[in-house]
Structure formats: structure tokens, C-alpha cells
Scaffold this motif. Sequence first.
Motif, PDB file in Angstrom:
ATOM      1  N   PHE A 162       8.101   9.047  -6.617  1.00 31.41           N
ATOM      2  CA  PHE A 162       7.091   8.370  -5.808  1.00 31.41           C
ATOM      3  C   PHE A 162       6.425   9.328  -4.836  1.00 31.41           C
ATOM      4  O   PHE A 162       5.201   9.307  -4.659  1.00 31.41           O
ATOM      5  CB  PHE A 162       7.728   7.205  -5.028  1.00 31.41           C
ATOM      6  CG  PHE A 162       7.555   5.892  -5.722  1.00 31.41           C
ATOM      7  CD1 PHE A 162       6.358   5.211  -5.661  1.00 31.41           C
ATOM      8  CD2 PHE A 162       8.596   5.350  -6.454  1.00 31.41           C
ATOM      9  CE1 PHE A 162       6.199   4.004  -6.308  1.00 31.41           C
ATOM     10  CE2 PHE A 162       8.441   4.145  -7.110  1.00 31.41           C
ATOM     11  CZ  PHE A 162       7.238   3.475  -7.037  1.00 31.41           C
ATOM     12  N   LEU A 221       3.995  11.417  -6.579  1.00 33.03           N
ATOM     13  CA  LEU A 221       2.803  10.636  -6.913  1.00 33.03           C
ATOM     14  C   LEU A 221       1.867  10.528  -5.710  1.00 33.03           C
ATOM     15  O   LEU A 221       0.648  10.752  -5.818  1.00 33.03           O
ATOM     16  CB  LEU A 221       3.232   9.237  -7.364  1.00 33.03           C
ATOM     17  CG  LEU A 221       2.115   8.239  -7.608  1.00 33.03           C
ATOM     18  CD1 LEU A 221       1.672   8.318  -9.052  1.00 33.03           C
ATOM     19  CD2 LEU A 221       2.546   6.832  -7.269  1.00 33.03           C
ATOM     20  N   ILE A 222       2.445  10.202  -4.557  1.00 28.86           N
ATOM     21  CA  ILE A 222       1.616   9.991  -3.370  1.00 28.86           C
ATOM     22  C   ILE A 222       0.989  11.313  -2.930  1.00 28.86           C
ATOM     23  O   ILE A 222      -0.193  11.368  -2.565  1.00 28.86           O
ATOM     24  CB  ILE A 222       2.463   9.363  -2.243  1.00 28.86           C
ATOM     25  CG1 ILE A 222       2.916   7.966  -2.688  1.00 28.86           C
ATOM     26  CG2 ILE A 222       1.666   9.262  -0.955  1.00 28.86           C
ATOM     27  CD1 ILE A 222       3.997   7.376  -1.845  1.00 28.86           C
ATOM     28  N   LEU A 276      -1.988  12.053  -5.038  1.00 26.13           N
ATOM     29  CA  LEU A 276      -3.141  11.247  -4.660  1.00 26.13           C
ATOM     30  C   LEU A 276      -3.851  11.825  -3.453  1.00 26.13           C
ATOM     31  O   LEU A 276      -5.080  11.939  -3.417  1.00 26.13           O
ATOM     32  CB  LEU A 276      -2.674   9.824  -4.333  1.00 26.13           C
ATOM     33  CG  LEU A 276      -2.619   8.853  -5.491  1.00 26.13           C
ATOM     34  CD1 LEU A 276      -2.184   7.492  -4.991  1.00 26.13           C
ATOM     35  CD2 LEU A 276      -3.992   8.744  -6.128  1.00 26.13           C
ATOM     36  N   ILE A 277      -3.051  12.189  -2.453  1.00 24.72           N
ATOM     37  CA  ILE A 277      -3.649  12.713  -1.224  1.00 24.72           C
ATOM     38  C   ILE A 277      -4.392  14.012  -1.510  1.00 24.72           C
ATOM     39  O   ILE A 277      -5.543  14.192  -1.103  1.00 24.72           O
ATOM     40  CB  ILE A 277      -2.560  12.946  -0.164  1.00 24.72           C
ATOM     41  CG1 ILE A 277      -1.960  11.596   0.241  1.00 24.72           C
ATOM     42  CG2 ILE A 277      -3.120  13.651   1.053  1.00 24.72           C
ATOM     43  CD1 ILE A 277      -0.794  11.716   1.165  1.00 24.72           C
ATOM     44  N   LYS A 331       3.208   2.377 -11.462  1.00 30.46           N
ATOM     45  CA  LYS A 331       2.138   3.221 -10.922  1.00 30.46           C
ATOM     46  C   LYS A 331       1.817   4.338 -11.913  1.00 30.46           C
ATOM     47  O   LYS A 331       2.581   5.282 -12.061  1.00 30.46           O
ATOM     48  CB  LYS A 331       2.593   3.862  -9.603  1.00 30.46           C
ATOM     49  CG  LYS A 331       3.012   2.891  -8.535  1.00 30.46           C
ATOM     50  CD  LYS A 331       1.820   2.225  -7.925  1.00 30.46           C
ATOM     51  CE  LYS A 331       2.169   1.243  -6.837  1.00 30.46           C
ATOM     52  NZ  LYS A 331       3.297   0.376  -7.098  1.00 30.46           N
ATOM     53  N   PRO A 332       0.652   4.227 -12.567  1.00 28.08           N
ATOM     54  CA  PRO A 332       0.298   5.287 -13.515  1.00 28.08           C
ATOM     55  C   PRO A 332      -0.551   6.368 -12.854  1.00 28.08           C
ATOM     56  O   PRO A 332      -1.242   6.110 -11.867  1.00 28.08           O
ATOM     57  CB  PRO A 332      -0.542   4.531 -14.547  1.00 28.08           C
ATOM     58  CG  PRO A 332      -1.167   3.414 -13.761  1.00 28.08           C
ATOM     59  CD  PRO A 332      -0.332   3.135 -12.560  1.00 28.08           C
ATOM     60  N   ILE A 333      -0.480   7.583 -13.367  1.00 26.39           N
ATOM     61  CA  ILE A 333      -1.479   8.579 -12.974  1.00 26.39           C
ATOM     62  C   ILE A 333      -2.204   9.032 -14.241  1.00 26.39           C
ATOM     63  O   ILE A 333      -1.629   8.995 -15.329  1.00 26.39           O
ATOM     64  CB  ILE A 333      -0.885   9.814 -12.260  1.00 26.39           C
ATOM     65  CG1 ILE A 333       0.209  10.466 -13.104  1.00 26.39           C
ATOM     66  CG2 ILE A 333      -0.408   9.486 -10.884  1.00 26.39           C
ATOM     67  CD1 ILE A 333       0.511  11.883 -12.676  1.00 26.39           C
ATOM     68  N   MET A 393       6.192   7.325   2.008  1.00 30.79           N
ATOM     69  CA  MET A 393       6.613   6.096   1.344  1.00 30.79           C
ATOM     70  C   MET A 393       6.080   4.853   2.035  1.00 30.79           C
ATOM     71  O   MET A 393       5.776   3.852   1.409  1.00 30.79           O
ATOM     72  CB  MET A 393       8.142   6.031   1.268  1.00 30.79           C
ATOM     73  CG  MET A 393       8.762   6.956   0.240  1.00 30.79           C
ATOM     74  SD  MET A 393       8.234   6.595  -1.450  1.00 30.79           S
ATOM     75  CE  MET A 393       9.238   5.176  -1.841  1.00 30.79           C
ATOM     76  N   THR A 441       0.330   2.805  -2.382  1.00 32.84           N
ATOM     77  CA  THR A 441      -0.419   3.009  -3.616  1.00 32.84           C
ATOM     78  C   THR A 441      -0.465   1.715  -4.397  1.00 32.84           C
ATOM     79  O   THR A 441       0.402   0.862  -4.262  1.00 32.84           O
ATOM     80  CB  THR A 441       0.265   4.070  -4.494  1.00 32.84           C
ATOM     81  OG1 THR A 441       1.599   3.637  -4.722  1.00 32.84           O
ATOM     82  CG2 THR A 441       0.281   5.419  -3.823  1.00 32.84           C
ATOM     83  N   ALA A 451      -1.952   0.221  -8.422  1.00 29.53           N
ATOM     84  CA  ALA A 451      -2.744   0.425  -9.625  1.00 29.53           C
ATOM     85  C   ALA A 451      -3.908  -0.565  -9.606  1.00 29.53           C
ATOM     86  O   ALA A 451      -3.707  -1.761  -9.400  1.00 29.53           O
ATOM     87  CB  ALA A 451      -1.880   0.207 -10.854  1.00 29.53           C
ATOM     88  N   GLY A 456      -6.498   0.431 -14.255  1.00 27.62           N
ATOM     89  CA  GLY A 456      -5.432   1.403 -14.436  1.00 27.62           C
ATOM     90  C   GLY A 456      -5.550   2.603 -13.523  1.00 27.62           C
ATOM     91  O   GLY A 456      -4.649   3.420 -13.456  1.00 27.62           O
ATOM     92  N   LEU A 468      -5.487   4.615  -9.984  1.00 28.33           N
ATOM     93  CA  LEU A 468      -4.617   4.433  -8.842  1.00 28.33           C
ATOM     94  C   LEU A 468      -5.414   4.540  -7.549  1.00 28.33           C
ATOM     95  O   LEU A 468      -6.229   5.439  -7.380  1.00 28.33           O
ATOM     96  CB  LEU A 468      -3.532   5.517  -8.877  1.00 28.33           C
ATOM     97  CG  LEU A 468      -2.181   5.148  -8.294  1.00 28.33           C
ATOM     98  CD1 LEU A 468      -1.653   3.876  -8.916  1.00 28.33           C
ATOM     99  CD2 LEU A 468      -1.224   6.295  -8.497  1.00 28.33           C
ATOM    100  N   TYR A 517      -5.203   4.102  -3.097  1.00 28.08           N
ATOM    101  CA  TYR A 517      -4.226   4.062  -1.992  1.00 28.08           C
ATOM    102  C   TYR A 517      -4.921   3.730  -0.694  1.00 28.08           C
ATOM    103  O   TYR A 517      -6.121   3.887  -0.547  1.00 28.08           O
ATOM    104  CB  TYR A 517      -3.469   5.385  -1.892  1.00 28.08           C
ATOM    105  CG  TYR A 517      -4.226   6.524  -1.258  1.00 28.08           C
ATOM    106  CD1 TYR A 517      -4.120   6.765   0.114  1.00 28.08           C
ATOM    107  CD2 TYR A 517      -5.029   7.368  -2.018  1.00 28.08           C
ATOM    108  CE1 TYR A 517      -4.802   7.808   0.696  1.00 28.08           C
ATOM    109  CE2 TYR A 517      -5.712   8.413  -1.439  1.00 28.08           C
ATOM    110  CZ  TYR A 517      -5.597   8.635  -0.083  1.00 28.08           C
ATOM    111  OH  TYR A 517      -6.273   9.664   0.500  1.00 28.08           O
TER     112      TYR A 517
END
Lengths: 305, 277, 439
Positions: free
Chosen positions: A48, A51-52, A55-56, A127-129, C36, C41, C43, C47, C49, C51
Motif C-alpha cells: 500500500f 502504491l501511495i 501516486l504522489i 486498488k489497481p495501478i 496510510m 486512494t 479506484a 479503473g 486510481l 487520491y
Amino acid sequence: MDYFAQQLINGLVLGSIYGLIAIGYTMVYGIVGMINFAHGDVFMIGGFIALITFLILISLGLTAIPVILLVVLLVSMAITALYGWTIERIAYRPLRHSFRLAPMLSAIGMSFVLTNYSQVAQGARVKPIPPFITGGYTLHESQDGFVIQLSNIQIMVVITTIVLLAIFTWLVSRTRLGRDMRACEQDQTMAALLGVNVDRTISMTFVIGAALAAVAGLMYLLYYGLVDFFMGFVAGIKAFTAAVLGGIGSLPGAMLGGLAIGLIETFWSAYFSVEYKDVAAFSILIVVLIFMPTGLLGRPEVEKV
Amino acid sequence: MSGERILNVDQLTMRFGGIVAVQDLSFAAERRKITALIGPNGAGKTTVFNCITGFYKPTGGAIRLTHADGREIALERLNDFRIAKQAKVARTFQNIRLFPGMTVLENLMVAQHNMLMRASGFTLLGLVGAPTYRDAEKRAIDLATDWLKRVNLLDRADDAAGNLAYGDQRRLEIARAMCTEPALLCLDEPAAGLNARESAALNELLLSIRDDLGTSILLIEHDMSVVMEISDHIVVMDHGVKIAQGTPREVRDDPKVIAAYLGADEEEAMAVMESGS
Amino acid sequence: MTAPSTQTTKTASGIPALLKTAFINAVIALVLFSLMVGIRTEAGSEGQLTYWTRFGELASLVAAVFGGSIVIELLRQWIGPAGTEKLVPPALQKGMSLVGRYLAPALLIFTLLVPVIFYNQRYILDLAILVLTYVMLGWGLNVVVGLAGLLDLGYVAFYAVGAYSYALLATNFGWSFWICLPLAGILAAFWGVLLGFPVLRLRGDYLAIVTLAFGEIIRLVLINWQSLTGGPNGVSGIPRPTLFGIPLNNSDDGLAAKLGIEFSPTHRIVFLFYLILALALLTNWVTIRLRGLPIGRAWEALREDEVACRALGINTTTTKLTAFATGAMFGGFAGAFFATRQGFISPESFTFQESALVLAIVVLGGMGSQLGVALAALTMIGGFELFRGLETYRMLVFGWAMVLIMIWRPRGLVGHRAPTVYLKKAQAISSDLVKEGHG
């Protein structure tokens, strides 16, 4: 034959991920003698965080893939390591000299906490990327059109695993920390008398284990392109199976066990049935333990009478 | 040796990987006698014990137990629990192994498990409270009480075994082994850690087990005051082989024995030499 | 989440040190929660993503950790250095053991009267049935874990075997509950033996992990063997139990019609309540009887020292197997009851969480103590129920409860073992002496 080779590649990649998680189990078991049930969830947390961070970084406008990967790797390793450290401090250290079942139940409780913490914090949905590292090589193409693919991600997973394993083996065999770890494994009281800081060494074991789990989380994210809050449980059991299969307490054993579980699972899915792949992995665990209770590379245990 | 043999160890060999712990060891123990197995630390005495009582499978050799009725049992072929159950060989451990969370009396009841199990019709009769089981249980308690009197622990019967003093635990372990009503009693360093008074009491207990009950005893011991005083026959081991055997007097004067002990531990050698004089 | 507050500062007593500890904890919390909690986040519909930030929540969590650290540190200084180890003073424990003597009969009488007192409160009756189901499961697992010292992390497998045995036999062959109940127990015991035979020579954590794997295998097979078990959809339309053939429904043959009273759906609930109570008490009675028999004593001896057991001529394999099979049988009974009560079962009810919950009940109860297990089941299931409104936070609270309870009382609520036989006076044995077993 081609199909077989392709499955072999897939199995080795999956096995590398299991192996990285299994090292955390095996180290903790070696030193504290407990199954760290929360370790699978630490792996999930690592996924996780990776993943985050992705994104950032992407929303900040970074495009250089190697830079992104490096930053993600370091951030997720650092934060996940802190999770490992905190878990040990809160849930295990107060129980270190307690009865055997207490730390185990505390660990199961911690596993529930982490699973549901992540569910509450990040939601229950998968949560997909988007595919991040694309491309690869075609190794071989047969007449009937079947191709053996080796994707860049697969190469990356295997190389990262090998590099980390090398660093890690060096750490355990050549450094002061590694020596302290092995000393604590043998006899904590004696190690403490000889000036080893046992608390710190155990903390470091959890930190390293969690950092490797974070790497596994990142690899999983890149390879499968998704994370969810429940993935820690099954991956955790399988990685533990790998650790036991390889002989618990043995680092090369954990890696070997991881590869074995990865291969078994892949081949079972490929040739028999996808539904029963986990059943196959668990059955093998039972069979191995019955016939080789100390695993592939474990030290035989002589019963002291 | 003249008397009737209960235990015959023939060419016993035990290897752990490359290490030979016991090599071609042969000796015998006589019925209604106390046989001692002595030797410096690491001589392989406990390994011999573990082979006799089935905790190790010997690499080679034969161990025969002959019962009073002439029945012969090959111990090396039996599992550990069958040796206690069928061959009637009981043992104690070097580092006491009681059931610490159970009472002294319960420890002695567990020792009579197989008898009570049959009496309880393998639990079914016991579950419905059949009188045959009640009688058997009462007899078991009587036997236990009898042994508690012998080892002087009657007033501690309802205390947890783990709460007993060290010397009391040693005696309780012997009483527990005797509650299985063995033909051969194997004691692994029963006098270890006892003071002089306790040690003397132990001597008396062992002699009474031999003389009053006719149980044969095989003994590993470091305490020479015990060995020399009560043993009928002594077997001396060093580095996994037998170096001497005979009566206490013969063994004490044997130069090989003295040499073995001198090589190992001066204090023990002095003890061997001084013990008889 | 509570604070990572184990920053042990033994010498620290002043306000600055206190603030420093709290500050460090807050910083740790900030790092832990930054991504966290601070970033959420989700979806999107296609699909992709997305945030958004939640710095408010992050700040309040960190503040809570800061405050919590101060409070816990102050409490710790108040209670004294041994605060975390012995929160219950000996005097109080003595009083508790006195209460304990009358607690069991009082509890039993109260339980018998529950349907009378709460006749019109369906919710409480349902909850009571649930608690009793877990009491029974706890007592069943107690035979394996508490008495024989064998760590079983897959107990739910036998619960599942019992439930599916009844469900499948009843729906496919139309057999009655009273025929299927013993069959369910026997089948579960059979599976216990089947699993136990190869694995019981494993020791300690190996046994734990193998039983866990076995539990998962059973669940996966239930999910995937669709033709037999209905897969994830489960089995529905499981017949309700009858009072020895007399159904408890609104028909002319129903119990209400036969007795000439007005039908009420509560009749069935009350019947189910007494049914599970009877089953639980049967479990309890059998266990107490077995403890006093050679087999039960051998179980406990096995927990104390397996090597000594073998030296005394006890066949440890069969002894372990009987413990495993006995525990499995009770699990099977409880499973059959579960199936008939729910009328519908699916693999979802038999996850590892259930095994962990039952194990937690046994350990919290104080291993081996029947009363302790009952109290623990009441606390756990009752407490669990209090948080029902919180939904997703429920497991979070449950997990923390497990951790904190273990730290508070690693040996469980009832810290004494009662001897099974005595000459003059039965004295309770402190659990500090009692071993947990290696198997």
C-alpha cells in the motif's frame, strides 16, 4: 516444452516474492522463536505504501521511471520498517519472556489490527495501478505460435531479489549486527552477558524483515498491478510455508522454499487446476513436515533426554 | 558373574553422524542386584541409558531383557513407551522430568496409566463410573500412598510437584518410576545435587528397593559414596568403551580406572581412590 | 489506534521527559500514518486510481497518540513499575477465587433462566445462543489446547465438517437432526484422527501451522467442490430441528398445536437456546469426567512433559489422537447445531478468524479452566457485540483487545489449575507452574 519454460519463469518470479517475505518469518523465528503472524500484513502495508508513493510521485509530475522506482523502494522500505519496529515494541516485547502462546495470540491480534486498519484507512476495494514497467523480450517462438515471454518486470523482480539477498547475506555473515543476531539466536542470556544489546538486535531483526517484506510488496504491486487489504493473509501463510519448507531459521532455506512454493503453485495452476493451487501449496507443506520435519535446509533437531 | 541376568547388553554401538558415542559395549546386570555404570563426563553413559530405554535406536548390537518367568525381550526393537509398558523398564532423568503443574499424587497416578486405562475399559467404563474402575483407582491411590510413605513425601501429596525442593523432586521421580512396578529400574544420576544427608537417605531407599521388592537397579552415578557403598557390580566406561568392571573393590584398585579419571578430572579420581578406604 | 507508547523511560519522571516521550511517539505515529491515513486512494469508475488528502484525520490521530502517550505514561507512574505485569493485586485475586466457587453455579442458574427473563427480547436470546455456541467451541478446543497442550489453529475445520455433514445429510437424504447430530460428531472426530495421525508427531509451532493449513484446505475445498457443497453459495434450506419429531412451526402437527397453545416464533428460539445449552453442558460434563480418568490425566501429563510420559509407558501418539478426536467431535456437534440454527451455511462462516477467536477464548479463559473459558466467551462475544454498530472498526477493536489482553494476562482470567485427585485437600495449583505443552 515452451509452455513449461514459460511457467518456469513465472514460477521463479512468484517464488522470489514469497522468498523475500519468508526471510522475515525465518529471521524472527530464529531469534525470538515465534511465528510473526502479522508479517504477511506487514507485506500488505508495504504494498500500500508503495502504491501511495507512486501516486504522489506521478502527480508531482515525475516521469523518470528509475528515479520513481528508487524513491518508491526507499520510502516503502523505510516506513514499513518502522511498522515492523513499532509492532515489535507494542505487541511482542512485553511478552518476550512470557508463555509461548501469548506472543502468538498477540501476533494474530496484530494481524487483525493491520488488516482492518488498512481496510478502514484505504477502503475495501482492490486498488489497481496502470502497467508501469512494460515491454520485455521474446525468448523463443515455436511453430504453433506459442511464445516464451520474459517481461522487464520479471527481470526486475529477480534481479532485485538477488541483489537484496546478496546484501542481506553480507549483512548477516560479515557485520557486527549479523554476529549479534546469530549470538541472540543461540542464547539470548549469554549474548546479553557478552555485551550484545539484545533488545536492539531483536528490533533490528524486525526492521530488516519488514523492509524486505516492503520490497516484496512493491514487487507484488508491480507484477500483479494491484493491492488489497486482504492480500497479506494468504501471501503470509504461503511465505511461512516457504520458510518451513526451506527449514526454519535458515536464510538460504527461506529463499529456496519460496522458489519451491512459487513453482509448485504456478505449475499446479498451469497443469491441474487454478482453484486448487492453494490446496496444493498447503498439502505440500503438510507432506514435507511429516517426512522432513526440519525442512530442506534446516538443522536436524536431536531430542535431548 | 554368577547370578541370574536380567539385562544383557551385547556389542552395543551408537553413532551420531560421524561421532561414535558408544562402541561395542557389552555388559550384564543381574537380577535383584544394583549395577552401576560409571565413567568420566562424556563417557557415553547416558547414551547407553537412552538406548536401553528406547529413546535412541542403537546403531548396532543387542539389548536383551530376561524376565523372572524366562520371557526374553529384545529392547532394541521396541519403541520407548513399549519398553516401559511391556518390558517393564522404568527410568529417571538426569535433569528431573516431573509433571510440575500436577500434584505429587497425580504424578504417581500418571505412572499407573496403563493399569488404570485397562481398568477403565479404555475410558468407556470409567466415563459411566463402573465399580471395577473405582476399585482400580482406589488401589492405585493406595500404591501411590505407599510410595509416598517410603520416600517420605506423604504430607506433600497434594502439593504441586514443581513446588517441591530439589531433593524431594529427585525422590518423587524415583517413586514415580517405581509406581510403574518395573522389573528393572534405571536411574540417571539420582544423587546429583543432593546433600550428604539426602544422599544417605537415597542409599537406604535404593537398598530397600533391591532387598524388599527385589527390583533390579541400573545406575549412572558420579557420587562415589553412593556407587561404592551400594553397588553390587560396577561397569566403568570411558570414551564410549568399557574399560573395566567388577565389584567396587576391584574397580577401585584398577589402574585403568584411575587413569581414566585422572585424565578427566582430578577431583573425581581422588573420590574414586578415597571412597573405599 | 492507540499509541506506540512503549517508549520505556525508566528514569524519566519529570514533565520534560514525559513530553519528550510523547513527542517521540507522536513523530513515530506521524511517519506511520502519513501515507496510510493522510492519503486516501480509491479506484475510479474506469479503473484509474485517484487520491485525496486527509490531513485533518492525520493530525487528530497524531494528536491522539501524543495525548495517549502522556496519559499512559502518567498511569504507569501512578500504578508503579510493576503496573503492566500485575494489575490485579493478590488480595483481590483471593477474593476472586472465593467468588469463583459460587460463580459457576450462579452462572448456570442464571443461564437456565435466561429464556424466562428475556422471553420477549429476541435480540438477547439470539446473542445468548451465540455466546453458548462459542462456550461450547471453547470447551471443545480446551480439550486439545488447554488439557493436552496441542496448539490447534485449524479448529474451525471440524466445526465446518460438522455443519456441512448435517446440512448435506439433511438436505440430500432428509435425515433428522437427531440422527445427524451424532453422525456429525463422529465424522468430525474421524477427520480429526485422519489429520492427527500423520501430524501429531510434529511439535509446537509446526503443529500450529499444519493445523492452520488443514483448516484452510477444508475451506478451500468447500468453496471449490461446487457439485457437493454448492461452492461459495453454500447450502440453504437446511431443516430446522424438531423436538424428537415434532416440528416447532405453525402447522397442525406443530408443537404449539399439539399442546394447544398459541404459536409463537419465540418457541423455536427458546428450544434452540436449551438445545445448545444442553450440548455445551454435555461437553463440559464429559470433559470434567475425562479429566479425572486416566486418559485425561495422561493428556495433562503430556502437556507437562512428553518425554516423561513415554518413559512411563504412555503411548503418546494415541493419547494425542484421542484428545484431538474428542475436541474435533465437540466441534462437529457445535457445527451441526450452527447449521440447523442458521438454516444456511457457506464457507464464509469458517475462516481462520473463527479459529483465532475460539483459540483466544481458550487462552483468555486460562488454559484448561472450564469456568474461565465460559467467562472468556461471554466477554469476547459480548464485547464483540457491543461494537456491532462500528462495523469495520469491529475487527480493529478485536485485534487490539487480543494484543492488550495477552499483555495484561498472558495466562488468562483463571490462573489456577484444580487437581484431579487428592489425599487430604484439593489445593489449586498456580498456573505459573503449569506448562503449556510443546505439541
